[in-house]
Every structure is written in structure tokens, then in C-alpha cells.
Design an enzyme around this catalytic site. Structure first.
Site, short mmCIF file in Angstrom:
data_model
loop_
_atom_site.label_atom_id
_atom_site.label_comp_id
_atom_site.label_asym_id
_atom_site.label_seq_id
_atom_site.Cartn_x
_atom_site.Cartn_y
_atom_site.Cartn_z
N LYS A 15 0.83 -1.21 0.00
CA LYS A 15 0.00 0.00 0.00
C LYS A 15 0.86 1.27 0.00
O LYS A 15 0.64 2.17 -0.79
CB LYS A 15 -0.94 0.02 1.23
CG LYS A 15 -1.89 -1.17 1.30
CD LYS A 15 -2.81 -1.09 2.51
CE LYS A 15 -2.11 -1.11 3.85
NZ LYS A 15 -1.32 -2.34 4.11
N ARG A 90 -9.39 0.84 8.94
CA ARG A 90 -8.99 -0.53 9.25
C ARG A 90 -10.08 -1.29 10.00
O ARG A 90 -9.88 -2.46 10.34
CB ARG A 90 -7.73 -0.51 10.10
CG ARG A 90 -6.42 -0.71 9.33
CD ARG A 90 -5.28 -0.49 10.30
NE ARG A 90 -4.09 -1.23 10.02
CZ ARG A 90 -2.99 -0.73 9.44
NH1 ARG A 90 -2.98 0.51 9.01
NH2 ARG A 90 -1.93 -1.47 9.30
N ARG A 129 11.80 -5.39 4.77
CA ARG A 129 11.43 -3.98 4.56
C ARG A 129 12.38 -3.04 5.30
O ARG A 129 12.68 -3.24 6.47
CB ARG A 129 10.00 -3.73 5.03
CG ARG A 129 9.61 -2.25 5.03
CD ARG A 129 8.13 -2.02 5.02
NE ARG A 129 7.46 -2.38 6.25
CZ ARG A 129 6.15 -2.28 6.43
NH1 ARG A 129 5.37 -1.83 5.46
NH2 ARG A 129 5.61 -2.62 7.56
N ARG A 162 11.63 -1.47 11.04
CA ARG A 162 10.63 -1.17 12.08
C ARG A 162 10.58 -2.28 13.11
O ARG A 162 10.63 -3.46 12.77
CB ARG A 162 9.24 -1.01 11.41
CG ARG A 162 9.02 0.36 10.83
CD ARG A 162 7.80 0.43 9.95
NE ARG A 162 6.60 -0.18 10.52
CZ ARG A 162 5.42 -0.23 9.89
NH1 ARG A 162 5.29 0.32 8.70
NH2 ARG A 162 4.39 -0.80 10.45
N ARG A 173 0.01 -8.99 13.61
CA ARG A 173 -0.60 -7.97 12.74
C ARG A 173 -1.43 -8.62 11.63
O ARG A 173 -2.48 -8.10 11.26
CB ARG A 173 0.49 -7.07 12.13
CG ARG A 173 1.02 -6.07 13.16
CD ARG A 173 2.34 -5.49 12.75
NE ARG A 173 2.29 -4.76 11.51
CZ ARG A 173 3.32 -4.58 10.71
NH1 ARG A 173 4.50 -5.07 11.00
NH2 ARG A 173 3.17 -3.89 9.61
P1 ADP Z 1 1.46 -1.74 7.74
O1 ADP Z 1 1.03 -1.03 6.52
O2 ADP Z 1 2.79 -2.37 7.63
O3 ADP Z 1 0.41 -2.62 8.31
P2 ADP Z 1 1.11 0.73 9.21
O4 ADP Z 1 2.29 1.59 9.14
O5 ADP Z 1 -0.05 1.05 8.35
O6 ADP Z 1 1.63 -0.73 8.95
O7 ADP Z 1 0.57 0.65 10.70
C1 ADP Z 1 1.45 0.41 11.79
C2 ADP Z 1 0.63 0.34 13.08
O8 ADP Z 1 -0.03 1.60 13.32
C3 ADP Z 1 -0.51 -0.68 13.07
O9 ADP Z 1 -0.05 -1.99 13.41
C4 ADP Z 1 -1.44 -0.09 14.14
O10 ADP Z 1 -0.93 -0.33 15.45
C5 ADP Z 1 -1.32 1.40 13.87
N1 ADP Z 1 -2.33 1.85 12.90
C6 ADP Z 1 -2.11 2.36 11.66
N2 ADP Z 1 -3.27 2.69 11.06
C7 ADP Z 1 -4.27 2.36 11.93
C8 ADP Z 1 -5.70 2.44 11.89
N3 ADP Z 1 -6.34 2.88 10.81
N4 ADP Z 1 -6.37 2.00 12.97
C9 ADP Z 1 -5.74 1.56 14.06
N5 ADP Z 1 -4.41 1.44 14.17
C10 ADP Z 1 -3.66 1.84 13.11
P1 ADP Z 2 2.21 -1.87 3.20
O1 ADP Z 2 2.21 -0.36 3.18
O2 ADP Z 2 1.00 -2.46 2.56
O3 ADP Z 2 2.47 -2.42 4.56
P2 ADP Z 2 4.77 -1.63 1.79
O4 ADP Z 2 4.49 -0.76 0.63
O5 ADP Z 2 5.50 -1.03 2.93
O6 ADP Z 2 3.41 -2.35 2.28
O7 ADP Z 2 5.57 -2.90 1.23
C1 ADP Z 2 6.07 -3.92 2.11
C2 ADP Z 2 7.45 -4.38 1.62
O8 ADP Z 2 7.29 -5.11 0.39
C3 ADP Z 2 8.43 -3.25 1.32
O9 ADP Z 2 9.71 -3.70 1.68
C4 ADP Z 2 8.30 -3.06 -0.20
O10 ADP Z 2 9.51 -2.57 -0.78
C5 ADP Z 2 7.99 -4.47 -0.68
N1 ADP Z 2 7.08 -4.52 -1.84
C6 ADP Z 2 6.01 -3.72 -2.10
N2 ADP Z 2 5.37 -4.10 -3.23
C7 ADP Z 2 6.05 -5.19 -3.69
C8 ADP Z 2 5.89 -6.05 -4.84
N3 ADP Z 2 4.88 -5.87 -5.72
N4 ADP Z 2 6.78 -7.07 -4.99
C9 ADP Z 2 7.77 -7.25 -4.10
N5 ADP Z 2 7.99 -6.50 -3.01
C10 ADP Z 2 7.14 -5.46 -2.80
#
Ligand code: ADP
Ligand code: ADP
Length: 218
Positions: A15, A90, A129, A162, A173
Site C-alpha cells: 500500500k 482498518r 522492509r 521497524r 498484525r
Molecule cells: P502496515 O502497513 O505495515 O500494516 P502501518 O504503518 O499502516 O503498517 O501501521 C502500523 C501500526 O499503526 C498498526 O499496526 C497499528 O498499530 C497502527 N495503525 C495504523 N493505522 C491504523 C488504523 N487505521 N487504525 C488503528 N491502528 C492503526
Molecule cells: P504496506 O504499506 O501495505 O504495509 P509496503 O508498501 O510497505 O506495504 O511494502 C512492504 C514491503 O514489500 C516493502 O519492503 C516493499 O519494498 C515491498 N514490496 C512492495 N510491493 C512489492 C511487490 N509488488 N513485490 C515485491 N515486493 C514489494
């Protein structure tokens, strides 16, 4: 009319990666709820301190705090043309709140691309990541490496892994996503807003499919 796009998908689906590219292509701001929580944590604001325990456990920050934060963010002038929401909503309660906030701003959710990726792939993505300290740009040590190891291509800041990308927290998660966020697939499908994208393809291909889906539904 402003244009609001909600990116849905499990942690590690891509995302953030896609939101960044889409934001440049469409000229819309990228709002990542996770980035806002992490910035607040770094600055030790009350919101950051309250969110920290939930984030460390891989659980969701309570809806009331999260919704208030997004309401404030969406009311800023840079969202007047719309926004790309990454990581919010979410829960169904957050999705209901979002439609209320947007209708007050004279808009609505236009399209919800759902980036689907199986759990086994997510674990490999999150464990490789690397995130930039300054602005949350993301890289992957194997699939999207930075030009110089440990340094962000975009702003030269340090890359870090992270804490919540550790294996135990990742498993939690993904479980939390399945229990609390996956119901939004159905929620937005019923409202004819969902566009499913196969997130297992390479970053560029996913980006192209995403752009096609957005253009079709906007
Ligand atoms: P990822 O995309 O890797 O799941 P995020 O950076 O979006 O991680 O979120 C990291 C953490 O921040 C989540 O595990 C949660 O604790 C919190 N968080 C982010 N967005 C939300 C949301 N919309 N509602 C509740 N908690 C959130
Ligand atoms: P999210 O925001 O949904 O948690 P991220 O954009 O942070 O996901 O992507 C998670 C990890 O996967 C990052 O290290 C990113 O560089 C990698 N990644 C994202 N899209 C792809 C893809 N299509 N193929 C392989 N790796 C990817």
C-alpha cells in the site's frame, strides 16, 4: 469534486509503495495513518505516547483516537482536491466515520483498490522492509533495494527496520488484519467500490493495474 482513494490490503501488501507513486501520478496527497502515528511517537506527542503500546503489540490503536487524527488531517487545505488513504480505515467503524467526514467535506470514497497478497509472501516482504526515517519511504532488501544500502534514494535519510516488522509482531498484525480489517472487503464490495488487484506481481505491474482500476472507477 475532490477524489478520495482508499488503499486496502494486509500489512506488507504494498500500500505504501503504491500510494507514493499514485500520489505523484494523480497529484493527490498520500495520507498514511501508520506514518502519522510514527511521527507522533518520534515527537512524543500525547497521541504518539497513547498509540505506542498498541503499535508495539501489533494491535490497532483504538478507533476514537484514530478517527480524530484522520478527521484533523483531512480537514487541512492540502486535501481539498482529495487524498490517497493508506492504512485507514482498518475497521468498519472507521469506514463509517470516514464516509461521514468526507460528506462534510463535500466528497466521498471514489474507489477502494484492494491489493491482495497471501500471508506467506507478506512475511517475506515485511522481514526485508527498510523504512526511511525522514518521510517513511519504503524499500525491500531484495525486491526494491535502495541504490546505497541503508540510505533513502529520495531524501538521503537513514533507513531502519521497524520494530513491529519482527516475526512475532508480524504474525499478530496479520491476525489482527484478518479479524478486524478484512471485513472491509465485503463492506466496500457491497457499496460497489472495490477493485481487486493481484499484489503478488512486481511493483511496476501492480502500479499499472492500480492506475487502470482508479481511472475506471473515478
Ligand atoms: P502496515 O502497513 O505495515 O500494516 P502501518 O504503518 O499502516 O503498517 O501501521 C502500523 C501500526 O499503526 C498498526 O499496526 C497499528 O498499530 C497502527 N495503525 C495504523 N493505522 C491504523 C488504523 N487505521 N487504525 C488503528 N491502528 C492503526
Ligand atoms: P504496506 O504499506 O501495505 O504495509 P509496503 O508498501 O510497505 O506495504 O511494502 C512492504 C514491503 O514489500 C516493502 O519492503 C516493499 O519494498 C515491498 N514490496 C512492495 N510491493 C512489492 C511487490 N509488488 N513485490 C515485491 N515486493 C514489494
Amino acid at each position: 469534486m475532490p477524489s478520495y482513494i482508499v488503499l486496502l490490503g494486509p500489512p506488507g501488501a504494498g500500500k505504501g509503495t503504491q500510494a507514493q507513486v499514485l500520489s505523484e501520478k494523480l497529484g493527490l496527497v498520500h495520507i498514511s495513518s501508520g506514518d502519522i502515528f510514527r511521527e507522533n511517537l518520534q515527537a512524543q506527542t500525547e497521541l504518539g505516547v497513547r498509540a505506542q503500546a498498541f503499535m508495539n503489540r501489533g494491535e490497532l490503536v483504538p478507533d476514537d483516537l484514530t478517527i480524530a487524527m484522520i478527521r484533523e488531517r483531512l480537514s487541512r487545505p492540502d486535501c481539498q482536491q482529495g487524498a490517497i488513504l493508506d492504512g485507514f480505515p482498518r475497521t468498519p467503524a472507521q469506514a463509517d466515520a470516514l464516509s461521514g467526514i468526507l460528506s462534510q467535506l463535500g466528497g466521498k470514497v471514489d474507489v477502494v483498490p484492494y491489493i491482495s497478497v497471501p500471508a506467506a509472501v507478506l512475511i517475506e516482504r515485511l522481514s526485508g522492509r527498510w523504512t526511511c526515517r525522514a518521510a517513511g519511504h519504503v524499500f525491500h532488501e531484495k525486491y526494491n533495494p535502495p541504490k546505497v544500502a541503508g540510505v533513502c534514494d529520495f531524501d538521503g535519510s537513514e533507513l531502519y527496520q521497524r520494530d513491529d516488522d519482527k516475526a512475532e509482531t508480524v504474525a499478530r498484525r496479520i491476525q489482527v488484519y484478518t479479524d478486524q480489517t478484512a471485513p472491509l472487503i465485503d463492506y466496500y464490495q457491497k457499496r460497489h467500490l472495490l477493485a481487486q488487484i493481484d499484489g503478488t506481481q512486481d511493483i511496476e505491474t501492480v502500479g499499472q493495474h492500480l492506475l487502470d482500476a482508479v481511472k475506471q472507477q473515478r
